[in-house]
Scaffold this motif. Structure first.
Motif, short mmCIF file in Angstrom:
data_model
loop_
_atom_site.label_atom_id
_atom_site.label_comp_id
_atom_site.label_asym_id
_atom_site.label_seq_id
_atom_site.Cartn_x
_atom_site.Cartn_y
_atom_site.Cartn_z
N LEU A 133 -17.03 -23.88 42.47
CA LEU A 133 -17.94 -23.59 43.59
C LEU A 133 -18.82 -24.80 43.89
O LEU A 133 -19.03 -25.14 45.06
CB LEU A 133 -18.80 -22.37 43.24
N SER A 134 -19.31 -25.47 42.87
CA SER A 134 -20.16 -26.66 43.08
C SER A 134 -19.37 -27.77 43.74
O SER A 134 -19.88 -28.45 44.65
CB SER A 134 -20.72 -27.14 41.74
N VAL A 135 -18.13 -27.97 43.30
CA VAL A 135 -17.30 -29.03 43.90
C VAL A 135 -17.04 -28.73 45.38
O VAL A 135 -17.11 -29.63 46.23
CB VAL A 135 -15.97 -29.17 43.13
N LEU A 136 -16.74 -27.48 45.70
CA LEU A 136 -16.49 -27.10 47.10
C LEU A 136 -17.72 -27.34 47.96
O LEU A 136 -17.63 -27.83 49.09
CB LEU A 136 -16.07 -25.63 47.17
N ILE A 137 -18.89 -26.98 47.44
CA ILE A 137 -20.12 -27.18 48.21
C ILE A 137 -20.38 -28.66 48.43
O ILE A 137 -20.75 -29.09 49.54
CB ILE A 137 -21.32 -26.52 47.47
N ILE A 138 -20.17 -29.47 47.40
CA ILE A 138 -20.36 -30.92 47.54
C ILE A 138 -19.39 -31.50 48.57
O ILE A 138 -19.77 -32.35 49.40
CB ILE A 138 -20.20 -31.61 46.17
N LEU A 139 -18.13 -31.05 48.53
CA LEU A 139 -17.15 -31.54 49.50
C LEU A 139 -17.52 -31.14 50.92
O LEU A 139 -17.38 -31.94 51.86
CB LEU A 139 -15.76 -30.99 49.14
N LEU A 140 -18.02 -29.91 51.10
CA LEU A 140 -18.43 -29.46 52.43
C LEU A 140 -19.61 -30.27 52.94
O LEU A 140 -19.67 -30.64 54.12
CB LEU A 140 -18.79 -27.97 52.40
N ILE A 141 -20.57 -30.56 52.05
CA ILE A 141 -21.72 -31.36 52.46
C ILE A 141 -21.27 -32.78 52.84
O ILE A 141 -21.72 -33.34 53.86
CB ILE A 141 -22.77 -31.41 51.32
#
Length: 268
Positions: free
Chosen positions: A21-29
């Motif tokens: 979940l953290s990786v996905l959020i970082i990629l989206l940002i």
């Protein structure tokens, strides 16, 4: 070790879930930040930003305290009138649609079709409604009132449905057992349960519609938006500052008042 610590250590470890979940959020940002292009900022952009701030700090006091049709006070009154009348019309029209959307009141096929209609109404942005209605009624506050009413119907009906589906039906069954008519069940069983909730929702929507009415002026649907746009296009930052200050004060007053009223309605 106490029971709390035992329960904590016994909890499942979800490191993979939180890591993914953290990786996905970082990629989206990162992906969202990649769309920011600072090269399009003009060389005089910072000076214009400074002029805007200077206009807000040193507003045109004559415009701010003038009470004719070109003054901020009149424009704010027109804006709040558009929001109020549009909210009233939308609230009234949303009530029958809400009852048709409640699966505990009407058959499920009817409820699903009505909800589909409400989803369609909510999908279209306010500015699009405003542009369409201006072609029908012409520019002016009337187009703004109709636009506010339309955009209010979808959301108000959705919130009304939640209240209707939470009705205490045992009261209606008790009234049926003592021989009450349908009108009496509506008057004494349904209306007292829904009146304060509906009124609270209407006030909440009016608070939102006041901001929408301010924006609708940009497309010629009345209110304070058009003078604000004209002032900014002509680089009259003092006038724009006066309009913005009046708008902020109005929204703050309405928001504080509406919050107090809604709290009293909800808490009795």
């Amino acid at each position: 070790m106490n029971l709390v610590e035992k329960q904590l250590y016994a909890a499942p470890k979800r490191y993979w879930y939180y890591g993914t979940l953290s990786v996905l959020i970082i990629l989206l940002i990162a992906w969202s930040a990649s769309t920011v292009d600072l090269s399009n900022i003009e060389q005089n952009g910072w000076s214009i930003a400074g002029s805007i701030l200077a206009g807000i700090v040193t507003p045109d006091l004559e415009l701010l305290f003038t009470f004719n049709k070109q003054g901020v006070a009149y424009l704010l009154l027109e804006t709040i009138s558009i929001a109020f009348l549009g909210t009233i019309i939308g609230s009234i029209l949303a009530i029958p649609l809400a009852f048709l959307s409640a699966s505990n009141i009407v058959p499920k096929p009817v409820a699903y079709l009505t909800r589909l209609l409400l989803i369609f109404i909510r999908t279209i942005p306010a500015l699009v409604y405003g542009l369409m209605l201006i072609r029908v009624t012409g520019q002016g506050p009337f187009a703004g009132v109709l636009t506010i009413a339309l955009i209010s119907i979808g959301m108000l009906a959705k919130l009304y449905v939640d209240a209707i589906e939470d009705l205490d039906t045992s009261i209606l069954e008790s009234m049926t057992s003592i021989g009450c008519t349908t009108f009496e069940k509506i008057r004494y069983g349904i209306v007292p349960q829904l009146f304060s909730v509906f009124l609270s929702i209407m006030i909440y929507r009016f608070d939102m519609n006041l901001r929408e009415a301010s924006v609708l002026g940009l497309v010629g649907a009345g209110g304070i938006g058009a003078p604000l746009l004209f002032a900014m296009n002509a680089y009259r930052w003092n006038e724009a500052g006066s309009i913005l200050i009046g708008l902020v004060i109005l929204i703050l007053i309405v928001e504080l008042s509406s919050n107090k009223i809604r709290n009293k309605l909800i808490r009795g």
